[in-house]
Design a protein around this motif. Structure first.
Motif, PDB file in Angstrom:
ATOM      1  N   ALA A   1       7.855  -1.193 -13.670  1.00  0.00           N
ATOM      2  CA  ALA A   1       8.143  -2.834 -12.323  1.00  0.00           C
ATOM      3  C   ALA A   1       9.717  -2.919 -12.534  1.00  0.00           C
ATOM      4  CB  ALA A   1       7.736  -3.037 -12.356  1.00  0.00           C
ATOM      5  N   ARG A   2      10.779  -2.860 -11.758  1.00  0.00           N
ATOM      6  CA  ARG A   2      11.633  -3.596 -11.129  1.00  0.00           C
ATOM      7  C   ARG A   2      13.142  -3.780  -9.823  1.00  0.00           C
ATOM      8  NH1 ARG A   2      15.337  -1.514 -14.686  1.00  0.00           N
ATOM      9  NH2 ARG A   2      14.261   0.076 -16.363  1.00  0.00           N
ATOM     10  N   VAL A   3      13.446  -4.528  -9.976  1.00  0.00           N
ATOM     11  CA  VAL A   3      13.954  -4.858  -8.201  1.00  0.00           C
ATOM     12  C   VAL A   3      14.945  -3.345  -7.903  1.00  0.00           C
ATOM     13  CG1 VAL A   3      16.461  -6.075  -9.231  1.00  0.00           C
ATOM     14  CG2 VAL A   3      14.748  -6.531  -6.976  1.00  0.00           C
TER      15      VAL A   3
ATOM     16  N   ILE B   1      -3.596   6.539  -7.953  1.00  0.00           N
ATOM     17  CA  ILE B   1      -3.581   6.398  -7.103  1.00  0.00           C
ATOM     18  C   ILE B   1      -2.835   6.184  -5.802  1.00  0.00           C
ATOM     19  CG2 ILE B   1      -5.853   5.989  -4.776  1.00  0.00           C
ATOM     20  CD1 ILE B   1      -7.876   6.750  -6.541  1.00  0.00           C
ATOM     21  N   GLY B   2      -2.654   6.518  -5.292  1.00  0.00           N
ATOM     22  CA  GLY B   2      -1.235   5.327  -4.253  1.00  0.00           C
ATOM     23  C   GLY B   2      -0.103   6.153  -4.902  1.00  0.00           C
ATOM     24  N   THR B   3       1.560   5.818  -3.750  1.00  0.00           N
ATOM     25  CA  THR B   3       2.645   6.691  -4.021  1.00  0.00           C
ATOM     26  C   THR B   3       3.705   5.942  -3.341  1.00  0.00           C
ATOM     27  OG1 THR B   3       1.910   8.459  -2.090  1.00  0.00           O
ATOM     28  CG2 THR B   3       1.614   9.050  -4.426  1.00  0.00           C
ATOM     29  N   GLY B   4       3.255   4.709  -3.688  1.00  0.00           N
ATOM     30  CA  GLY B   4       4.715   3.202  -2.802  1.00  0.00           C
ATOM     31  C   GLY B   4       5.564   3.536  -3.628  1.00  0.00           C
ATOM     32  N   SER B   5       6.251   2.016  -3.369  1.00  0.00           N
ATOM     33  CA  SER B   5       7.191   2.054  -4.796  1.00  0.00           C
ATOM     34  C   SER B   5       6.073   1.472  -6.033  1.00  0.00           C
ATOM     35  CB  SER B   5       7.067   0.447  -4.006  1.00  0.00           C
ATOM     36  OG  SER B   5       8.290   0.498  -2.659  1.00  0.00           O
ATOM     37  N   SER B   6       5.231   0.954  -5.781  1.00  0.00           N
ATOM     38  CA  SER B   6       4.831   0.462  -7.332  1.00  0.00           C
ATOM     39  C   SER B   6       4.034   2.060  -7.888  1.00  0.00           C
ATOM     40  CB  SER B   6       3.499  -0.790  -7.017  1.00  0.00           C
ATOM     41  OG  SER B   6       3.419  -1.782  -6.351  1.00  0.00           O
TER      42      SER B   6
ATOM     43  N   ILE C   1       5.670   4.689  -7.635  1.00  0.00           N
ATOM     44  CA  ILE C   1       6.717   5.707  -8.297  1.00  0.00           C
ATOM     45  C   ILE C   1       7.067   5.244  -8.787  1.00  0.00           C
ATOM     46  CG2 ILE C   1       9.528   5.879  -6.475  1.00  0.00           C
ATOM     47  CD1 ILE C   1       7.318   6.850  -4.430  1.00  0.00           C
ATOM     48  N   GLN C   2       7.318   4.193  -8.993  1.00  0.00           N
ATOM     49  CA  GLN C   2       8.069   3.023 -10.563  1.00  0.00           C
ATOM     50  C   GLN C   2       7.839   2.837 -11.948  1.00  0.00           C
ATOM     51  OE1 GLN C   2       8.806  -0.718  -9.710  1.00  0.00           O
ATOM     52  NE2 GLN C   2      10.825  -0.205  -8.809  1.00  0.00           N
ATOM     53  N   SER C   3       5.866   3.060 -11.505  1.00  0.00           N
ATOM     54  CA  SER C   3       5.381   3.049 -12.098  1.00  0.00           C
ATOM     55  C   SER C   3       5.016   4.823 -13.538  1.00  0.00           C
ATOM     56  CB  SER C   3       4.218   2.484 -12.387  1.00  0.00           C
ATOM     57  OG  SER C   3       3.446   2.995 -11.249  1.00  0.00           O
TER      58      SER C   3
ATOM     59  N   ARG D   1      -2.191  10.336  -0.591  1.00  0.00           N
ATOM     60  CA  ARG D   1      -2.799  10.540   0.745  1.00  0.00           C
ATOM     61  C   ARG D   1      -1.531   9.747   1.734  1.00  0.00           C
ATOM     62  NH1 ARG D   1      -5.605   5.656   2.868  1.00  0.00           N
ATOM     63  NH2 ARG D   1      -4.429   4.334   2.976  1.00  0.00           N
ATOM     64  N   THR D   2       0.155   9.916   1.597  1.00  0.00           N
ATOM     65  CA  THR D   2       1.319   9.997   2.857  1.00  0.00           C
ATOM     66  C   THR D   2       2.106  10.268   1.626  1.00  0.00           C
ATOM     67  OG1 THR D   2      -0.191   8.741   3.708  1.00  0.00           O
ATOM     68  CG2 THR D   2       2.991   9.635   4.204  1.00  0.00           C
ATOM     69  N   PRO D   3       2.897  11.301   0.935  1.00  0.00           N
ATOM     70  CA  PRO D   3       4.249  10.836   0.177  1.00  0.00           C
ATOM     71  C   PRO D   3       5.526   9.715   0.786  1.00  0.00           C
ATOM     72  CG  PRO D   3       4.155  13.376   1.383  1.00  0.00           C
ATOM     73  CD  PRO D   3       2.886  11.859   1.700  1.00  0.00           C
TER      74      PRO D   3
ATOM     75  N   PHE E   1      -4.720   1.914  -9.881  1.00  0.00           N
ATOM     76  CA  PHE E   1      -5.031   1.476  -7.915  1.00  0.00           C
ATOM     77  C   PHE E   1      -3.586   1.103  -7.884  1.00  0.00           C
ATOM     78  CE2 PHE E   1      -9.327   1.102  -9.511  1.00  0.00           C
ATOM     79  CZ  PHE E   1      -9.972   1.737  -8.241  1.00  0.00           C
ATOM     80  N   ALA E   2      -3.086   2.267  -7.294  1.00  0.00           N
ATOM     81  CA  ALA E   2      -1.531   1.402  -6.630  1.00  0.00           C
ATOM     82  C   ALA E   2      -1.449   1.392  -4.925  1.00  0.00           C
ATOM     83  CB  ALA E   2      -0.038   2.217  -6.679  1.00  0.00           C
ATOM     84  N   ILE E   3      -2.256   0.440  -4.496  1.00  0.00           N
ATOM     85  CA  ILE E   3      -2.685   0.507  -3.430  1.00  0.00           C
ATOM     86  C   ILE E   3      -2.090  -0.160  -2.593  1.00  0.00           C
ATOM     87  CG2 ILE E   3      -4.718   2.403  -3.842  1.00  0.00           C
ATOM     88  CD1 ILE E   3      -6.267  -0.104  -3.327  1.00  0.00           C
ATOM     89  N   GLY E   4      -0.785  -1.548  -3.076  1.00  0.00           N
ATOM     90  CA  GLY E   4      -0.374  -2.237  -2.628  1.00  0.00           C
ATOM     91  C   GLY E   4      -0.927  -2.919  -1.901  1.00  0.00           C
ATOM     92  N   PHE E   5      -0.972  -3.940  -0.754  1.00  0.00           N
ATOM     93  CA  PHE E   5      -1.264  -5.540  -0.822  1.00  0.00           C
ATOM     94  C   PHE E   5      -1.723  -5.371   0.842  1.00  0.00           C
ATOM     95  CE2 PHE E   5       2.131  -5.050  -3.590  1.00  0.00           C
ATOM     96  CZ  PHE E   5       1.714  -5.669  -4.594  1.00  0.00           C
TER      97      PHE E   5
ATOM     98  N   SER F   1       2.815   1.881   8.716  1.00  0.00           N
ATOM     99  CA  SER F   1       3.260   1.457   7.289  1.00  0.00           C
ATOM    100  C   SER F   1       1.839  -0.103   7.530  1.00  0.00           C
ATOM    101  CB  SER F   1       4.959   1.719   8.093  1.00  0.00           C
ATOM    102  OG  SER F   1       4.511  -0.024   8.562  1.00  0.00           O
ATOM    103  N   TRP F   2       2.392  -0.924   6.274  1.00  0.00           N
ATOM    104  CA  TRP F   2       1.996  -1.965   5.779  1.00  0.00           C
ATOM    105  C   TRP F   2       2.988  -3.310   6.668  1.00  0.00           C
ATOM    106  CZ3 TRP F   2       5.558  -5.789   3.680  1.00  0.00           C
ATOM    107  CH2 TRP F   2       6.963  -5.260   2.911  1.00  0.00           C
ATOM    108  N   TYR F   3       3.905  -2.874   7.324  1.00  0.00           N
ATOM    109  CA  TYR F   3       4.692  -3.926   8.263  1.00  0.00           C
ATOM    110  C   TYR F   3       3.938  -4.109   9.000  1.00  0.00           C
ATOM    111  CZ  TYR F   3       9.481  -2.537   5.551  1.00  0.00           C
ATOM    112  OH  TYR F   3      10.200  -1.815   4.789  1.00  0.00           O
TER     113      TYR F   3
ATOM    114  N   ALA G   1      -1.152  -1.401   8.978  1.00  0.00           N
ATOM    115  CA  ALA G   1      -2.286  -0.213   9.246  1.00  0.00           C
ATOM    116  C   ALA G   1      -2.654   0.049   7.612  1.00  0.00           C
ATOM    117  CB  ALA G   1      -0.945   0.925   9.390  1.00  0.00           C
ATOM    118  N   ASN G   2      -2.244  -0.967   6.445  1.00  0.00           N
ATOM    119  CA  ASN G   2      -2.573   0.242   5.224  1.00  0.00           C
ATOM    120  C   ASN G   2      -3.830  -1.166   4.996  1.00  0.00           C
ATOM    121  OD1 ASN G   2      -1.315  -2.409   5.152  1.00  0.00           O
ATOM    122  ND2 ASN G   2      -1.884  -2.066   2.631  1.00  0.00           N
ATOM    123  N   VAL G   3      -4.571  -1.774   5.615  1.00  0.00           N
ATOM    124  CA  VAL G   3      -5.801  -2.433   5.549  1.00  0.00           C
ATOM    125  C   VAL G   3      -6.643  -1.791   6.989  1.00  0.00           C
ATOM    126  CG1 VAL G   3      -7.208  -5.093   5.469  1.00  0.00           C
ATOM    127  CG2 VAL G   3      -4.513  -4.635   4.330  1.00  0.00           C
TER     128      VAL G   3
END
Ligand code: N01
Length: 531
Positions: free
Chosen positions: A51-53, A180-185, A187-189, A205-207, A374-378, A489-491, A494-496
Motif C-alpha cells: 500500500a502506497r500513495v 479476488i479483484g484487480t483494482g488498485s489495492s 495491483i499494489q498487493s 473480473r475486469t482488467p 478480498f481486494a473488492i473495493g469499497f 466504475s465505483w465512481y 456500479a460495484n455495489v
C-alpha cells in the motif's frame, strides 16, 4: 449525560484532523469521534502489503503549515502506508490533536432538532452529544465492500479484506493464496504477496489499466525544487485540474499529432511513470478516438511485459475507455504474471461459482488455496454516510434524500440538513483529485463560513433546494461530456449491487471548483440560506 459542543466531527482521517485544528483556531469547542483506535483514516485501515500513495509524496501532504512541510522528510517518491501513517501521527502530536479525539467510538445517529436548530448525535456506545455543527469527515473510500460470495462461510482458511488488513501483518510464506479483484489495492498487493507465497491465484473480473510508478528514493533535487518554490507550487496545485502538478497536464490533442509524435509523448510519460500518462493529451477523457490511441499504447505495453500471450490478452482491458475506471499505478504488476507461482483466472471466461471449504470454484475448475484476499473495493462516497442514521428537517433521513443517488449543493451540504457538512462529499472533485488538496479546500471554506456565522451571530446555514437541484444537474452534465459514465466504475456506484447509477464526483476540475466555491462565499454564500 448529554455533552454540549459547538461541533461534532466524524472521523479522524486527514479531513477530521485538519477540521479539528481549524475549529480550535476559531475558538470553537469541537470533538472528533473516530471508529478506529488511532488517527489516519484510510491510512490507518489500509495496511495491505504494497500500500502506497500514487501521487508524489511532496504533493500528497498538508499545506496549511509551512513549518510542518519543511520539517517532515519523505523518503520515497511515492510514500508507503507506514510512512504516511507516521506522518499523520506526527501531525496529531505536533498540533496536540488527540486530546479532542475520542477513539474506538462509532457515531450511530445524528438528528436535527428544528426547535433548537441543533443536532443530537449518538454514539454506538450510548453517549449523547448536543452540537451546533456536524461535520462528516467520513472519507470517500472508508467502507469496504462486503464479500458476498456463495459458500464463503465454508472456507476453512483465513480471509482478508485489503481495506481492513490485520495490524500485525500476514505471513503468506508457504501458502497458496487467492486474490479476488484487480483494482488498485490488488495491483499494489499482488506483487508483494507473490514474493512470499508459494502460489498466488488472481481472480480477475475486469482488467484494469495500470502504469508503472517507477518508485524509488525521493530525489533531493525534487524536494529542493518543491520547497524553493513552495508557495507558488501550492497555489498552482490549488488551481490545477486535479490538485497535483506532477501529472504535468499536456494541452495537446492526441488526434492532432502525428503517429510518431504521439507515440513519443506516451513513451516519455510511461518512462516518467505515475499519473503523467493520464494527462498526456487534453482529449483523452472526452474523445473516443484519442482515448483509443492511448488504450492501444497501454495494451502494447502489457503485451511487451507479459511473456505468455494468453495471459497478456486477458490483462488487456477491452470494455471501457482508458482512465474511466481509476487508473492504477503499480510496482511490478504486469511483471508478476511472468513468475511461475502466479496464475491469472479470467472470471469473464469462467465465472466464479462458489467458495468451498478448501478454495475457489469457477466454471473452469477448482482452485485449492490456504487463504483468500478480498481486494473488492469499497462502497464509495456514500457508504459511510448511509451507515449512520442521519435525519434532517421533518425527520427526513439522508438515506431517503439520497435514495436515487447522492444530491448535494457543491458537495458540501444537503438541502434539508442544516449545519450538516460533508468534507469532499459527492458532487465535489474529491476522488478525481489529490485528496489532501481537496480536503484542505473544503475545510478552509468551512472554517471561513464558521467565522462568518460567528461574526454575524447566525444560527444555521442550509442549502436552498433549487441550488442543490441546479448543482446536481451541473455535476451530471459535466460528467456526461466525458467518457467516464461509459465504464462500470465505483465512481458510478456500479460495484455495489443495487446502488443507483449516478456519477458521484464533480469532474469540472479542482481549480474551477475552488473559484466557484470562493465566488459563492464572496456573494454572501449564494445559494445557501443563512439565519
Ligand atoms: O477497489 P476497486 P480497490 N467478484 O473497486 C473486483 C483507491 N485506492 O480497493 O472491476 C469478482 O478499484 C472488481 O471487479 P470489477 C483508488 O481510488 C488508492 O482496489 O467491478 N470481482 C475490481 O477488480 C481506487 O480506485 C490507492 O469487475 C469483484 C476489484 O474487485 C479505490 O481506492 C490504493 C467482485 C475492486 O477494485 C478502490 O480500489 C488502493 C466480485 N463480486 C486504492 N466485486 C492508492 O492511492 C468486486 N470485484 C495507491
Amino acid at each position: 449525560m448529554t455533552k454540549t459542543l459547538d461541533a461534532v466531527i466524524i472521523g479522524a482521517g486527514i479531513s477530521g484532523m485538519y477540521m479539528l485544528h481549524r475549529m480550535r483556531g476559531l475558538g470553537l469547542n469541537a470533538r472528533v469521534y473516530e471508529a478506529g483506535a488511532d488517527v489516519g483514516g484510510t491510512w490507518y485501515w489500509n495496511r495491505y502489503p504494497g500500500a502506497r500513495v500514487d501521487i508524489e509524496s511532496q504533493e500528497y501532504s498538508y499545506s496549511f503549515s509551512e513549518e510542518l512541510e519543511r520539517e517532515w522528510k519523505w523518503t520515497e517518491r511515492y510514500a508507503a502506508q507506514p510512512e504516511i501513517l507516521a506522518y499523520l501521527n506526527h501531525v496529531a502530536d505536533r498540533f496536540d490533536l488527540r486530546r479532542d479525539i475520542q477513539f474506538d467510538t462509532r457515531i450511530a445517529s445524528a438528528a436535527f432538532d428544528e426547535a433548537t436548530g441543533r443536532w443530537t448525535v449518538k454514539t454506538e456506545g450510548g453517549e449523547t452529544i448536543d452540537a451546533k455543527f456536524v461535520v462528516a469527515a467520513t472519507g470517500c473510500l472508508s467502507v469496504p465492500n462486503e464479500p458476498k460470495f456463495q459458500g464463503q462461510d465454508r472456507f476453512k482458511g483465513p480471509t482478508y479484506h485489503t481495506g481492513r488488513w490485520p495490524h500485525e501483518g500476514v505471513d503468506f510464506t508457504g501458502k497458496r493464496v487467492a486474490v479476488i479483484g484487480t483494482g488498485s489495492s490488488a495491483i499494489q498487493s499482488i506483487p508483494q504477496i507473490a514474493k512470499q507465497a508459494d502460489k498466488v491465484i488472481v481472480f480477475q473480473r475486469t482488467p484494469n489499466y495500470s502504469v508503472p510508478a517507477h518508485n524509488g528514493p525521493i530525489k533531493p533535487e525534487v524536494v529542493e525544487a518543491w520547497l524553493a518554490n513552495r508557495d507558488q507550487n501550492r497555489q498552482e496545485q490549488r488551481l490545477s485540474p486535479a490538485g497535483f502538478l506532477s501529472s504535468n497536464a499536456n494541452e495537446a490533442l492526441a488526434t492532432q499529432l502525428g503517429d510518431n509524435e504521439r507515440r513519443q509523448v506516451l513513451e516519455d510519460r510511461w518512462a516518467v511513470g505515475g499519473f503523467t500518462i493520464g494527462a498526456a493529451f487534453a482529449d483523452i477523457s472526452v474523445d473516443p478516438v484519442a482515448n483509443a490511441m492511448v488504450a492501444e499504447f497501454a495494451a502494447e505495453k502489457i503485451r511487451e511485459i507479459v511473456k505468455d500471450p494468453k495471459t497478456a490478452e486477458k490483462l488487456v482491458p477491452r470494455d471501457y475507455p482508458f482512465g474511466t475506471k481509476r487508473l492504477c499505478v503499480d510496482t511490478g504488476y504486469y511483471e508478476v504474471f511472468n513468475r511461475d507461482n502466479v496464475e491469472l483466472i479470467d472470471l469473464k471466461e469462467t465465472p466464479l461459482s462458489t467458495i468451498t471449504e478448501t478454495g475457489v470454484t469457477t466454471t473452469g475448475g477448482d482452485f485449492e488455496v490456504d487463504a483468500i484476499v478480498f481486494a473488492i473495493g469499497f462502497d464509495a462516497m456514500t457508504g459511510a454516510l448511509s451507515r449512520i442514521d442521519i435525519s434532517g428537517r421533518g425527520g427526513q433521513t439522508l438515506k431517503d434524500a439520497w435514495a436515487e443517488g447522492p444530491k448535494t449543493y457543491l458537495g458540501l451540504m444537503v438541502a434539508g440538513f442544516p449545519n450538516f457538512f460533508t468534507v469532499t462529499g459527492p458532487g465535489s472533485p474529491s476522488v478525481l483529485s489529490n485528496m489532501i488538496v481537496s480536503i484542505e479546500q473544503h475545510v478552509d471554506w468551512l472554517s471561513d463560513l464558521f467565522a462568518f456565522m460567528g461574526m454575524y451571530g447566525l444560527a444555521t446555514i442550509e442549502a436552498a433546494p433549487e441550488s442543490q437541484t441546479a448543482w446536481v444537474e451541473h455535476v451530471n452534465e459535466a460528467a456526461s461530456k466525458t467518457l467516464y459514465p461509459v465504464a462500470n466504475s465505483w465512481y458510478l456506484g456500479a460495484n455495489v449491487p443495487g446502488k443507483p447509477r449516478v456519477f458521484m464526483p464533480y469532474i469540472g476540475g479542482v481549480g474551477a471548483y475552488r473559484t466557484l466555491c470562493d465566488a459563492v462565499a464572496a456573494n454572501g454564500y449564494m445559494g445557501f440560506k443563512l439565519r
